[in-house]
Design a protein around this motif. Sequence first.
Motif, short mmCIF file in Angstrom:
data_model
loop_
_atom_site.label_atom_id
_atom_site.label_comp_id
_atom_site.label_asym_id
_atom_site.label_seq_id
_atom_site.Cartn_x
_atom_site.Cartn_y
_atom_site.Cartn_z
N ASP A 18 1.07 -1.09 0.61
CA ASP A 18 -0.03 0.10 -0.05
C ASP A 18 1.01 1.23 0.10
OD1 ASP A 18 -1.87 -0.95 -0.29
OD2 ASP A 18 -2.24 -1.98 2.61
N ALA A 78 1.52 5.07 9.94
CA ALA A 78 0.11 3.96 9.70
C ALA A 78 -0.28 4.61 11.04
CB ALA A 78 1.28 3.09 10.33
N ASP A 79 -1.89 3.90 10.51
CA ASP A 79 -3.02 4.38 11.61
C ASP A 79 -2.36 2.91 12.39
OD1 ASP A 79 -3.85 6.86 10.52
OD2 ASP A 79 -4.40 5.15 8.91
N ASP A 123 -3.88 -0.24 14.92
CA ASP A 123 -4.63 -2.01 14.04
C ASP A 123 -4.12 -1.63 12.77
OD1 ASP A 123 -5.41 -2.41 16.22
OD2 ASP A 123 -7.06 -1.12 16.10
N GLU A 124 -3.02 -1.08 12.09
CA GLU A 124 -2.56 -1.15 10.43
C GLU A 124 -1.41 -2.00 10.62
OE1 GLU A 124 -1.42 1.30 6.61
OE2 GLU A 124 -1.90 2.19 8.83
N GLN A 125 -1.18 -2.88 9.87
CA GLN A 125 -0.05 -3.78 9.51
C GLN A 125 0.98 -3.95 8.16
OE1 GLN A 125 -1.36 -7.94 9.50
NE2 GLN A 125 0.74 -8.46 9.05
N ILE A 126 2.08 -3.09 8.65
CA ILE A 126 3.39 -2.92 7.84
C ILE A 126 3.31 -4.48 7.12
CG2 ILE A 126 5.00 -1.36 7.24
CD1 ILE A 126 3.55 0.32 9.05
N SER A 144 2.99 -5.04 13.51
CA SER A 144 1.79 -4.30 13.73
C SER A 144 1.63 -3.25 14.44
CB SER A 144 0.69 -5.81 14.10
OG SER A 144 0.05 -6.61 12.66
#
Length: 118
Positions: free
Chosen positions: A17, A31-32, A34-37, A55
């Motif tokens: 993304d 990142a927000d 609860d977002e996973q990178i 995470s």
Amino acid sequence: MECPACGGPVTMEVGPDHPLSASVADALLAADEDEQIVVARNCWACGWSEERSVSIDSIEITEGDTHAVERAALLDDIMSEATAIDDLTTLEDALAEVRRQRRLTTDGADATDNVDSG
């Protein structure tokens, strides 16, 4: 970074993304909660690859000191204005005025400190 398999060069990509030019630090800071990178490392010499997921459980934000934030913004404005001035005499005049203002502030603080409150 060197490939652990062959010692060749390894690229690191944040995806899918994020743009290819995004750094891991930029992705984490954007990142927000609860977002996973996903971070992928790839060796283009031997084909070795690795994917890691990070995470974001929570984000804690501490507000900055309002005075420090305002001061930093003003200093940035002053520096932008000063760097836009090409005329040496104008810069010298501006420096002299800044020093005059600082002396007035310093002398004024000293004068008020020495006033008898009685």
